[in-house]
Design a protein around this motif. Structure first.
Motif, PDB file in Angstrom:
ATOM      1  N   TYR A 104       0.224  -5.440  -5.802  1.00  0.00           N
ATOM      2  CA  TYR A 104      -0.668  -4.909  -4.938  1.00  0.00           C
ATOM      3  C   TYR A 104      -1.429  -5.191  -3.960  1.00  0.00           C
ATOM      4  O   TYR A 104      -2.624  -4.808  -2.457  1.00  0.00           O
ATOM      5  CB  TYR A 104      -0.950  -2.938  -4.471  1.00  0.00           C
ATOM      6  N   LYS A 105      -1.859  -6.323  -4.912  1.00  0.00           N
ATOM      7  CA  LYS A 105      -3.543  -7.332  -4.875  1.00  0.00           C
ATOM      8  C   LYS A 105      -4.003  -7.954  -5.654  1.00  0.00           C
ATOM      9  O   LYS A 105      -3.014  -8.365  -6.169  1.00  0.00           O
ATOM     10  CB  LYS A 105      -4.784  -5.495  -4.709  1.00  0.00           C
TER      11      LYS A 105
ATOM     12  N   LYS B 209       0.927  -1.451   0.153  1.00  0.00           N
ATOM     13  CA  LYS B 209      -0.205  -0.039   0.090  1.00  0.00           C
ATOM     14  C   LYS B 209       1.132   1.003  -0.415  1.00  0.00           C
ATOM     15  O   LYS B 209       1.814   1.530   1.003  1.00  0.00           O
ATOM     16  CB  LYS B 209      -0.919  -0.035   1.465  1.00  0.00           C
TER      17      LYS B 209
END
Length: 365
Positions: free
Chosen positions: A319-320, A236
């Motif tokens: 990031y995901k 993040k």
């Protein structure tokens, strides 16, 4: 079909009187290939015969079956014969008759009794004019073909440049060129669905949709100006990092403005600037870089916003993890009126199955 480079031009002589046929054949036979028809129906058959198509027609007006006016009219209605010059032969010389002939498409009148010098002169002049028109038409066709080929070459070059720039930006963002393809086709789907909508049909013309499809890959080119430690960060982003990341829209827009200043503006560049700058704006005004709200956001930015978010949701990022198609649809529907234009969300709702098909077809390796 006959070739117009034959040594002798072909003339169709249409007359029902033997005396005038003999006179005209004698005048013309030395320099031209003369074909004779003695009535209107025969004339029409000979004029449209593949091996007999004439270069010029001498057409008597008063004939027993169909008169010369009707023959001329039918000749001009046929694409095969409409460009053949027609000269009327007539004993009439009233102005009204001449006007009628010219209205039907005749190029001249020769009155009886026949004057050989007049016949020779007018036939030669109109054959020369017709030949000149053919040459000009051929040259125009060739020029048009060359322009089309050059336009296609320029467009291919432009598309290659766009794809290279966009791919470079996506590569730095750890994405693949398939993101470019997917968002292009998502947008095209939405445009096709919305092109008849009262609020959108004025904007979504065929040419406009084509330009949007081609300019869409440039939406994230500003990412090349974002530092690697932010752009490729696996976790993040901090608030300060987000401030920097959000500048990519403005950076991309500014790069296109610079190109516009150097090389001049085009409709394509204008649209690319708009999409690049506004695809992160939100319907409720909470987006960036300008905080535009509702209809202040250009339509093309609104379309890209939804296409870009859907693709980001259903694909894995550093990031995901990827969301399922169903979850992505739910998120977008819940964001109607906040993140996205409600009208575009309704179009997406009707097309969500096709969005999924595109995502699968152009899935990342």
């Amino acid at each position: 079909m006959k070739k117009h480079n034959e040594q002798k031009a072909r003339i169709l002589l249409v007359d029902d009187e033997k005396f005038y046929i003999d006179v005209l054949v004698e005048i013309l036979n030395q320099n031209y290939q003369v074909i004779v028809a003695k009535d209107g129906e025969s004339a029409l058959q000979r004029a449209t015969h593949e091996d007999l198509i004439p270069d010029l027609i001498l057409l008597d007006i008063l004939m027993p079956d169909i008169d010369g006016y009707e023959v001329c009219q039918r000749l001009k209605q046929n694409p095969l014969t409409r460009d053949i010059p027609v000269i009327f032969l007539t004993v009439k010389s009233e102005v009204d008759d001449e006007l009628r002939g010219f209205t039907l498409g005749a190029v001249d009148y020769i009155t009886k009794p026949i004057s050989p010098p007049i016949v020779e002169s007018r036939v030669a002049n109109h054959l020369a004019l017709a030949r000149g028109k053919r040459i000009l038409s051929d040259e125009n066709s060739l020029l048009e073909l060359r322009v089309q080929e050059r336009t296609k070459e320029i467009r291919r070059t432009q598309d290659v440049a766009i794809r290279c720039m966009a791919s470079l930006a996506e590569t730095r963002d750890n994405e693949t060129g398939n993101h470019i393809k997917r968002t292009q086709y998502y947008i095209r789907l939405l445009c096709e669905k919305l092109k008849d909508h009262p609020e959108y049909k004025e904007y979504l013309t065929e040419d406009t949709v084509d330009r949007l499809f081609r300019s869409a890959p440039l939406h994230d080119i500003g990412k090349v100006g974002i530092p690697d430690q932010i752009l490729m960060k696996p976790g993040k982003l901090t608030e300060d990092e987000w401030v920097v990341m959000r500048t990519h829209s403005q950076l991309g827009h500014d790069a296109l403005v610079k190109a516009e200043c150097d090389f001049g503006t085009t409709e394509f560049l204008a649209m690319a600037k708009e999409v690049t700058l506004t695809h992160h704006e939100k319907w409720d005004g909470s987006g960036y870089p300008q905080g535009l709200k509702g209809s202040q956001i250009p339509i093309f930015g609104r379309l890209m916003a939804l296409a870009d978010v859907y693709d980001a949701l259903v694909n894995k990022r550093v990031y995901k993890e990827a969301y399922s198609h169903g979850s992505a649809v739910e998120i977008i529907l819940e964001s109607s009126g906040s993140h996205f234009d409600p009208v575009i969300v309704e179009a997406f709702k009707a097309l969500e199955g096709e969005f999924n098909d595109i995502a699968i077809k152009f899935a990342d390796s």
